[in-house]
Motif scaffolding. Structure first.
Motif, mmCIF file in Angstrom:
data_model
loop_
_atom_site.group_PDB
_atom_site.id
_atom_site.type_symbol
_atom_site.label_atom_id
_atom_site.label_comp_id
_atom_site.label_asym_id
_atom_site.label_seq_id
_atom_site.Cartn_x
_atom_site.Cartn_y
_atom_site.Cartn_z
ATOM 1 N N ARG A 103 22.254 30.957 11.935
ATOM 2 C CA ARG A 103 20.457 29.870 12.297
ATOM 3 C C ARG A 103 20.196 29.027 10.926
ATOM 4 O O ARG A 103 20.115 27.960 11.749
ATOM 5 C CB ARG A 103 19.540 31.012 12.253
ATOM 6 C CG ARG A 103 19.760 31.909 13.394
ATOM 7 C CD ARG A 103 19.573 31.129 14.383
ATOM 8 N NE ARG A 103 19.149 32.405 15.920
ATOM 9 C CZ ARG A 103 19.418 31.891 16.775
ATOM 10 N NH1 ARG A 103 20.542 31.155 17.264
ATOM 11 N NH2 ARG A 103 18.976 32.631 17.182
ATOM 12 N N PHE A 172 15.920 30.315 20.517
ATOM 13 C CA PHE A 172 15.490 30.027 19.268
ATOM 14 C C PHE A 172 13.741 30.218 19.479
ATOM 15 O O PHE A 172 13.319 30.109 18.290
ATOM 16 C CB PHE A 172 16.152 28.459 18.907
ATOM 17 C CG PHE A 172 17.169 28.368 18.044
ATOM 18 C CD1 PHE A 172 17.254 28.310 16.573
ATOM 19 C CD2 PHE A 172 18.292 27.604 18.569
ATOM 20 C CE1 PHE A 172 18.034 28.424 15.785
ATOM 21 C CE2 PHE A 172 19.504 27.891 17.795
ATOM 22 C CZ PHE A 172 19.449 27.865 16.817
ATOM 23 N N GLU A 173 13.382 30.608 20.250
ATOM 24 C CA GLU A 173 11.842 30.103 20.772
ATOM 25 C C GLU A 173 10.949 31.535 19.797
ATOM 26 O O GLU A 173 10.854 30.885 19.744
ATOM 27 C CB GLU A 173 11.693 30.063 22.453
ATOM 28 C CG GLU A 173 12.286 29.044 22.733
ATOM 29 C CD GLU A 173 13.657 28.796 22.817
ATOM 30 O OE1 GLU A 173 14.037 30.063 23.180
ATOM 31 O OE2 GLU A 173 13.257 27.865 23.966
ATOM 32 N N GLU A 175 12.295 33.014 16.740
ATOM 33 C CA GLU A 175 12.295 32.284 16.015
ATOM 34 C C GLU A 175 11.384 31.730 15.401
ATOM 35 O O GLU A 175 10.738 31.376 14.065
ATOM 36 C CB GLU A 175 14.013 32.278 15.259
ATOM 37 C CG GLU A 175 14.797 33.334 15.991
ATOM 38 C CD GLU A 175 16.117 32.907 15.285
ATOM 39 O OE1 GLU A 175 16.268 32.209 13.739
ATOM 40 O OE2 GLU A 175 16.701 32.729 15.907
ATOM 41 N N GLU A 176 11.430 30.461 16.073
ATOM 42 C CA GLU A 176 9.977 29.825 15.959
ATOM 43 C C GLU A 176 8.686 30.681 16.125
ATOM 44 O O GLU A 176 7.887 29.503 15.009
ATOM 45 C CB GLU A 176 10.193 28.365 17.098
ATOM 46 C CG GLU A 176 11.850 27.467 17.129
ATOM 47 C CD GLU A 176 11.994 26.411 17.942
ATOM 48 O OE1 GLU A 176 11.183 26.286 19.187
ATOM 49 O OE2 GLU A 176 12.962 25.487 17.996
ATOM 50 N N SER A 177 8.495 30.943 16.733
ATOM 51 C CA SER A 177 7.190 31.303 17.032
ATOM 52 C C SER A 177 7.048 32.304 16.055
ATOM 53 O O SER A 177 5.568 32.606 15.552
ATOM 54 C CB SER A 177 6.983 32.196 18.374
ATOM 55 O OG SER A 177 6.990 31.605 19.405
ATOM 56 N N ARG A 179 8.078 31.651 12.949
ATOM 57 C CA ARG A 179 7.492 31.129 11.533
ATOM 58 C C ARG A 179 6.637 30.581 11.768
ATOM 59 O O ARG A 179 5.959 29.622 9.661
ATOM 60 C CB ARG A 179 9.432 29.567 11.916
ATOM 61 C CG ARG A 179 10.358 30.263 11.597
ATOM 62 C CD ARG A 179 11.563 28.894 10.864
ATOM 63 N NE ARG A 179 13.020 29.626 11.274
ATOM 64 C CZ ARG A 179 13.525 29.420 12.106
ATOM 65 N NH1 ARG A 179 13.423 28.851 12.928
ATOM 66 N NH2 ARG A 179 14.909 29.781 11.781
ATOM 67 N N ILE A 180 5.982 29.818 13.433
ATOM 68 C CA ILE A 180 4.176 29.540 12.916
ATOM 69 C C ILE A 180 3.684 29.887 12.156
ATOM 70 O O ILE A 180 2.703 29.996 11.859
ATOM 71 C CB ILE A 180 4.221 28.940 15.127
ATOM 72 C CG1 ILE A 180 5.398 27.975 14.846
ATOM 73 C CG2 ILE A 180 3.091 28.704 14.373
ATOM 74 C CD1 ILE A 180 4.885 27.430 16.225
ATOM 75 N N ASP A 181 3.934 31.313 12.485
ATOM 76 C CA ASP A 181 3.663 32.975 12.615
ATOM 77 C C ASP A 181 2.800 32.898 11.112
ATOM 78 O O ASP A 181 2.957 34.092 10.388
ATOM 79 C CB ASP A 181 3.141 34.265 12.508
ATOM 80 C CG ASP A 181 2.451 33.547 14.078
ATOM 81 O OD1 ASP A 181 1.831 33.604 14.846
ATOM 82 O OD2 ASP A 181 3.381 34.030 15.546
ATOM 83 N N THR A 188 11.910 37.595 9.459
ATOM 84 C CA THR A 188 12.427 36.812 11.223
ATOM 85 C C THR A 188 13.645 38.691 11.304
ATOM 86 O O THR A 188 13.719 38.415 12.229
ATOM 87 C CB THR A 188 12.941 35.909 11.277
ATOM 88 O OG1 THR A 188 11.325 34.609 10.416
ATOM 89 C CG2 THR A 188 13.606 35.204 12.243
#
Length: 282
Positions: A103, A172-173, A175-177, A179-181, A188
């Motif tokens: 990743r 990835f979705e 993990e992206e959520s 990271r946004i949080d 993660t």
């Protein structure tokens, strides 16, 4: 038409591939069956001609000797402890390493993967002498850590490969959520990746546990005291100078196989899923 369809279905069900699988299964099971049958034979029947497929008078004397005279229970406990701690260490390090290679943006991923592959096939015998000298210098001979640390080092590359290929399949979705949080890489991995990495972890864990549980050369070289011997070394040293207790060796071997058999039967679906996951990924 119905009879022809049924006949065609039966022919499709039993193909040359299935026949080959049956032959391989029988060839694999035959030595195990012979080992189990011999462990129940009295000493007089072990060398009988022609050999008996099953003992005429089954006995548990060999199992009593293994667990009584030769302290097999201690060897079994040592092997389970070393293999379990090795597996935990490999999975903990392998999960984070596999996540980084799958990743995170980093340079030199391909050389790292090649190096891991080379280490995973490196022959153990070539490093026994330097490892022995190092462990003697730091006082790790006849200890548990003297086996656990080298085992982790040797089995970690394979686990990283398995986990990296499996993690490539996770979307990835999520993990992206995270990271946004505001979640960092460690959070993660623990909260997002870990719950989804079950098959990969089970596969790596089963292979690591089996390899550490059955390893012989390091265990023989590093631990010479009876209190720290593992199952492969303990079984190999059964007997005296002019005596080879074959029946007791057979009984100890069967008892040593049981944890591996139980482990594979419980996690067989997860192991197959982990091996096939990411098979077409780079």
């Amino acid at each position: 038409m119905t009879a022809l369809s049924a006949s065609s279905a039966r022919r499709r069900l039993f193909t040359p591939v299935h026949a080959g699988a049956v032959v391989i299964a029988l060839l694999t099971a035959l030595p195990l069956y012979w080992l189990a049958a011999s462990s129940f034979k009295p000493d007089a029947e072990l060398g009988s001609t022609p050999p008996a497929l099953w003992p005429s008078h089954p006995t548990l004397d060999h199992y009593r000797d293994a667990f009584g005279q030769y302290e097999f229970a201690r060897y079994l406990a040592n092997s389970l402890l070393v293999a379990s701690l090795t597996t935990l260490g490999v999975l903990a390090l392998g999960l984070f390493s596999g996540y980084a290679l799958a990743r995170l943006p980093m340079r030199g991923k391909r050389p790292i993967l090649i190096a891991l592959l080379m280490i995973s096939v490196f022959p153990t015998v070539s490093v026994i002498t330097p490892l022995y000298l190092i462990e003697r210098q730091i006082g790790w001979l006849n200890s548990y850590q003297g086996l656990i640390v080298p085992y982790i080092a040797f089995h970690l590359p394979f686990a990283v490969w398995i986990l990296r290929n499996y993690l490539l399949r996770i979307p990835f979705e999520m993990e992206e959520s995270a990271r946004i949080d505001g979640a960092g890489p460690t959070r993660t991995v623990l909260q997002i990746i870990l719950p989804q990495a079950g098959p990969g972890l089970f596969t790596s864990g089963v292979f690591t546990f089996t390899a550490a549980y059955t390893e012989f050369l390091m265990a023989l070289t590093f631990n010479s005291e009876d209190a720290f011997r593992t199952v492969p070394v303990g079984v190999a040293l059964f007997g005296a100078e002019f005596e080879v207790p074959y029946g007791t060796i057979f009984a100890g071997s069967i008892a040593a196989l049981l944890p591996i058999v139980v482990l594979v039967l419980i996690f067989r679906r997860a192991v197959v899923s982990g091996l096939t996951s990411g098979a077409v990924k780079g």
